[in-house]
Design a protein around this motif. Structure first.
Motif, PDB file in Angstrom:
ATOM      1  N   VAL A 119       0.880  -0.727  -0.017  1.00  0.00           N
ATOM      2  CA  VAL A 119       0.188   0.103  -0.158  1.00  0.00           C
ATOM      3  C   VAL A 119       0.318   1.254  -0.075  1.00  0.00           C
ATOM      4  O   VAL A 119       0.797   2.250  -0.551  1.00  0.00           O
ATOM      5  N   SER A 120       2.411   1.134   0.175  1.00  0.00           N
ATOM      6  CA  SER A 120       3.023   2.099   0.907  1.00  0.00           C
ATOM      7  C   SER A 120       3.324   2.406  -0.235  1.00  0.00           C
ATOM      8  O   SER A 120       3.857   3.986  -0.741  1.00  0.00           O
ATOM      9  N   GLU A 121       3.633   1.546  -0.911  1.00  0.00           N
ATOM     10  CA  GLU A 121       4.341   1.909  -3.024  1.00  0.00           C
ATOM     11  C   GLU A 121       3.612   2.103  -4.022  1.00  0.00           C
ATOM     12  O   GLU A 121       3.832   3.327  -4.564  1.00  0.00           O
ATOM     13  N   GLY A 122       2.487   2.088  -3.415  1.00  0.00           N
ATOM     14  CA  GLY A 122       1.045   2.487  -4.576  1.00  0.00           C
ATOM     15  C   GLY A 122       1.028   3.864  -4.428  1.00  0.00           C
ATOM     16  O   GLY A 122       0.489   4.689  -4.736  1.00  0.00           O
ATOM     17  N   LEU A 123       0.630   4.250  -2.624  1.00  0.00           N
ATOM     18  CA  LEU A 123       1.011   5.712  -2.502  1.00  0.00           C
ATOM     19  C   LEU A 123       1.677   6.735  -2.900  1.00  0.00           C
ATOM     20  O   LEU A 123       2.028   7.924  -3.474  1.00  0.00           O
ATOM     21  N   LEU A 124       3.038   6.037  -2.503  1.00  0.00           N
ATOM     22  CA  LEU A 124       4.178   7.168  -3.059  1.00  0.00           C
ATOM     23  C   LEU A 124       4.126   7.067  -4.641  1.00  0.00           C
ATOM     24  O   LEU A 124       4.679   8.081  -5.002  1.00  0.00           O
ATOM     25  N   ARG A 125       3.931   5.743  -5.414  1.00  0.00           N
ATOM     26  CA  ARG A 125       3.191   6.069  -6.603  1.00  0.00           C
ATOM     27  C   ARG A 125       2.405   7.223  -6.968  1.00  0.00           C
ATOM     28  O   ARG A 125       2.963   7.994  -8.208  1.00  0.00           O
ATOM     29  N   ALA A 126       1.196   6.994  -6.820  1.00  0.00           N
ATOM     30  CA  ALA A 126       0.579   7.835  -6.891  1.00  0.00           C
ATOM     31  C   ALA A 126       0.847   9.213  -6.752  1.00  0.00           C
ATOM     32  O   ALA A 126       0.792  10.306  -7.345  1.00  0.00           O
ATOM     33  N   ARG A 127       1.664   9.174  -5.811  1.00  0.00           N
ATOM     34  CA  ARG A 127       2.225  11.422  -4.897  1.00  0.00           C
ATOM     35  C   ARG A 127       3.140  11.423  -6.577  1.00  0.00           C
ATOM     36  O   ARG A 127       3.223  12.552  -7.176  1.00  0.00           O
ATOM     37  N   GLU A 128       3.751  10.678  -6.844  1.00  0.00           N
ATOM     38  CA  GLU A 128       4.851  10.705  -8.091  1.00  0.00           C
ATOM     39  C   GLU A 128       3.941  11.438  -9.360  1.00  0.00           C
ATOM     40  O   GLU A 128       4.346  11.927  -9.641  1.00  0.00           O
ATOM     41  N   PHE A 129       2.950  10.289  -9.370  1.00  0.00           N
ATOM     42  CA  PHE A 129       2.314  10.627 -10.615  1.00  0.00           C
ATOM     43  C   PHE A 129       1.949  12.328 -10.486  1.00  0.00           C
ATOM     44  O   PHE A 129       1.751  13.107 -11.428  1.00  0.00           O
ATOM     45  N   VAL A 130       1.201  12.524  -9.295  1.00  0.00           N
ATOM     46  CA  VAL A 130       0.556  13.977  -9.790  1.00  0.00           C
ATOM     47  C   VAL A 130       1.681  15.039  -9.637  1.00  0.00           C
ATOM     48  O   VAL A 130       1.858  16.097 -10.201  1.00  0.00           O
ATOM     49  N   VAL A 131       3.029  14.921  -8.960  1.00  0.00           N
ATOM     50  CA  VAL A 131       3.761  15.941  -8.960  1.00  0.00           C
ATOM     51  C   VAL A 131       5.013  16.033 -10.253  1.00  0.00           C
ATOM     52  O   VAL A 131       4.249  17.064 -11.085  1.00  0.00           O
ATOM     53  N   ALA A 132       4.720  14.539 -10.974  1.00  0.00           N
ATOM     54  CA  ALA A 132       4.947  14.998 -12.494  1.00  0.00           C
ATOM     55  C   ALA A 132       4.305  15.438 -13.289  1.00  0.00           C
ATOM     56  O   ALA A 132       4.775  15.926 -14.724  1.00  0.00           O
ATOM     57  N   ALA A 133       3.107  15.436 -12.857  1.00  0.00           N
ATOM     58  CA  ALA A 133       1.994  16.148 -14.208  1.00  0.00           C
ATOM     59  C   ALA A 133       1.648  17.021 -14.059  1.00  0.00           C
ATOM     60  O   ALA A 133       1.404  18.221 -14.704  1.00  0.00           O
ATOM     61  N   ASN A 134       2.000  18.067 -12.450  1.00  0.00           N
ATOM     62  CA  ASN A 134       1.472  19.097 -12.297  1.00  0.00           C
ATOM     63  C   ASN A 134       2.144  20.150 -11.417  1.00  0.00           C
ATOM     64  O   ASN A 134       2.702  21.415 -11.798  1.00  0.00           O
ATOM     65  N   LEU A 135       4.092  19.775 -11.089  1.00  0.00           N
ATOM     66  CA  LEU A 135       4.554  20.396 -10.412  1.00  0.00           C
ATOM     67  C   LEU A 135       5.936  20.401 -11.051  1.00  0.00           C
ATOM     68  O   LEU A 135       7.102  21.576 -10.766  1.00  0.00           O
ATOM     69  N   ASP A 136       6.647  19.656 -11.568  1.00  0.00           N
ATOM     70  CA  ASP A 136       7.399  18.995 -12.224  1.00  0.00           C
ATOM     71  C   ASP A 136       7.630  20.532 -13.427  1.00  0.00           C
ATOM     72  O   ASP A 136       7.370  20.580 -14.194  1.00  0.00           O
ATOM     73  N   ARG A 137       8.662  21.153 -13.091  1.00  0.00           N
ATOM     74  CA  ARG A 137       9.323  22.596 -13.728  1.00  0.00           C
ATOM     75  C   ARG A 137       9.445  22.518 -14.842  1.00  0.00           C
ATOM     76  O   ARG A 137       9.020  23.444 -15.423  1.00  0.00           O
ATOM     77  N   MET A 138       9.397  21.313 -15.782  1.00  0.00           N
ATOM     78  CA  MET A 138      10.331  21.326 -16.833  1.00  0.00           C
ATOM     79  C   MET A 138       9.294  20.867 -17.617  1.00  0.00           C
ATOM     80  O   MET A 138       8.281  21.712 -18.818  1.00  0.00           O
ATOM     81  N   VAL A 139       7.944  19.895 -17.080  1.00  0.00           N
ATOM     82  CA  VAL A 139       7.069  19.877 -17.462  1.00  0.00           C
ATOM     83  C   VAL A 139       6.094  20.591 -17.238  1.00  0.00           C
ATOM     84  O   VAL A 139       5.270  22.045 -18.283  1.00  0.00           O
ATOM     85  N   LEU A 140       5.751  22.124 -16.445  1.00  0.00           N
ATOM     86  CA  LEU A 140       5.301  23.410 -16.128  1.00  0.00           C
ATOM     87  C   LEU A 140       5.792  24.100 -17.294  1.00  0.00           C
ATOM     88  O   LEU A 140       4.722  25.475 -18.123  1.00  0.00           O
TER      89      LEU A 140
END
Length: 329
Positions: A119-140
């Motif tokens: 479960v911890s692994e899944g939550l970390l992956r989900a947070r990584e996706f949220v960050v990569a889609a909305n906070l990654d400076r290169m993506v922004l």
């Protein structure tokens, strides 16, 4: 030096004089007049300052700075445009987290056949996706969200659909802002300290054995400035306006650890994703978020409902992007 006896005799005579109280009253009257004249002078000075402010600045709309140069920017009313000096002035988001490491996760616990570690692994992956889609400076800055896509299961159609939308935005139902936050660097640049985020995540056992169902609800606030500032002055001399856009995203992500049948181990499947963009020109579909600056917002025809973009009390309606006018940003 006078004789002590004469001095005491004179004091006694003054104390017993019938004119003593009248002298005291006259002295008190003089002191009151002096204080009143000082207060009147201060009032006249303030009135003169107000008159100068009116005559020197002229008539201004209610949402534009009024003699802004004469007022500390931290004291400006919330209706006045924010600037690069204080990009989050007046926004409730100014106290929110400003980095991925500050996004909290729920305490993991075993659910169904999944262990606490899984479960911890899944939550970390989900947070990584949220960050990569909305906070990654290169993506922004309009970069390709490669890491976010890599976290999705390649066997599921959602990944191919999102990739196609990024490749050809503007086609029917092809709007990359449905999942990714990106700005056109030819037009906009993030202001310093111009990102804030708040949200929550929850989890439960999925409908399929060995599957984790993760619900994410996050609101992002971005303050951006023009890449090429306009020649006209900002809200006050020496300032540059920033525009703020509020992006709320609700996601349902499915996760299955290694060994689960029918899925790629350790990948995410977006089962549902909704978004609400406050202060965005949703009539322009090119894969980027286009916030309005103050004068553009006043001139634009926006026949959409007015909503508070910070209100998280209800879920985002399902379906295509619902255009709204933010009551505040």
């Amino acid at each position: 030096m006078s004789d002590p006896v004469d001095y005491i005799t004179r004091l006694r005579a003054e104390a017993q004089s019938p004119d003593r109280e009248e002298a005291f009253r006259a002295d008190r009257h003089r002191r009151r007049l002096r204080r009143a004249s000082v207060g009147a002078g201060a009032a006249l000075a303030l009135a003169g300052l107000a008159t100068w402010l009116v005559t020197s600045t002229g008539e201004r709309p209610a949402d534009e700075p009024y003699a802004a140069a004469a007022l500390d920017e931290r004291l400006w009313p919330d209706a006045w445009p924010a600037t690069t000096n204080l990009p989050l002035r007046g926004s409730p988001a100014r106290t929110w987290a400003n980095g991925a490491e500050d996004l909290p996760l729920p305490a993991p616990a075993a659910v169904g056949s999944l262990s606490r570690r899984q479960v911890s692994e899944g939550l970390l992956r989900a947070r990584e996706f949220v960050v990569a889609a909305n906070l990654d400076r290169m993506v922004l800055r309009a970069g390709h969200p490669a890491r976010a896509l890599e976290l999705l299961d390649p066997q599921e159609p959602a990944r191919a659909r999102l990739t196609e939308h990024l490749r050809a935005p503007g086609l029917p139902d092809a709007d990359p802002t449905e999942m990714f936050t990106r700005f056109d660097p030819a037009e906009l640049t993030l202001a310093d300290e111009g990102i804030r985020v708040r949200g929550r995540m929850a989890f439960e056992a999925g409908s399929v054995p060995g599957q984790l169902r993760i619900r994410a609800d996050y609101t992002f606030v971005y303050a951006v400035r023009r890449t090429e500032p306009l020649s006209e002055p900002g809200p006050a001399p020496g300032t540059e306006e920033v525009a703020r856009v509020v992006v709320r995203r609700q996601l349902v992500l499915l996760y299955a650890p290694a060994g689960s049948p029918g899925v790629t181990a350790g990948k995410l499947v977006p089962a549902d994703y909704r978004r609400q963009l406050g202060n965005h020109d949703c009539g322009t579909v090119d894969g980027f978020v286009h916030p309005y600056f103050s004068k553009e917002a006043k001139a634009a025809d926006r026949p959409w409902p007015v909503v508070d973009p910070y209100d998280e009390s209800a879920d985002i309606p399902a379906g295509p992007l619902r255009c709204t006018v933010p009551s505040r940003t």
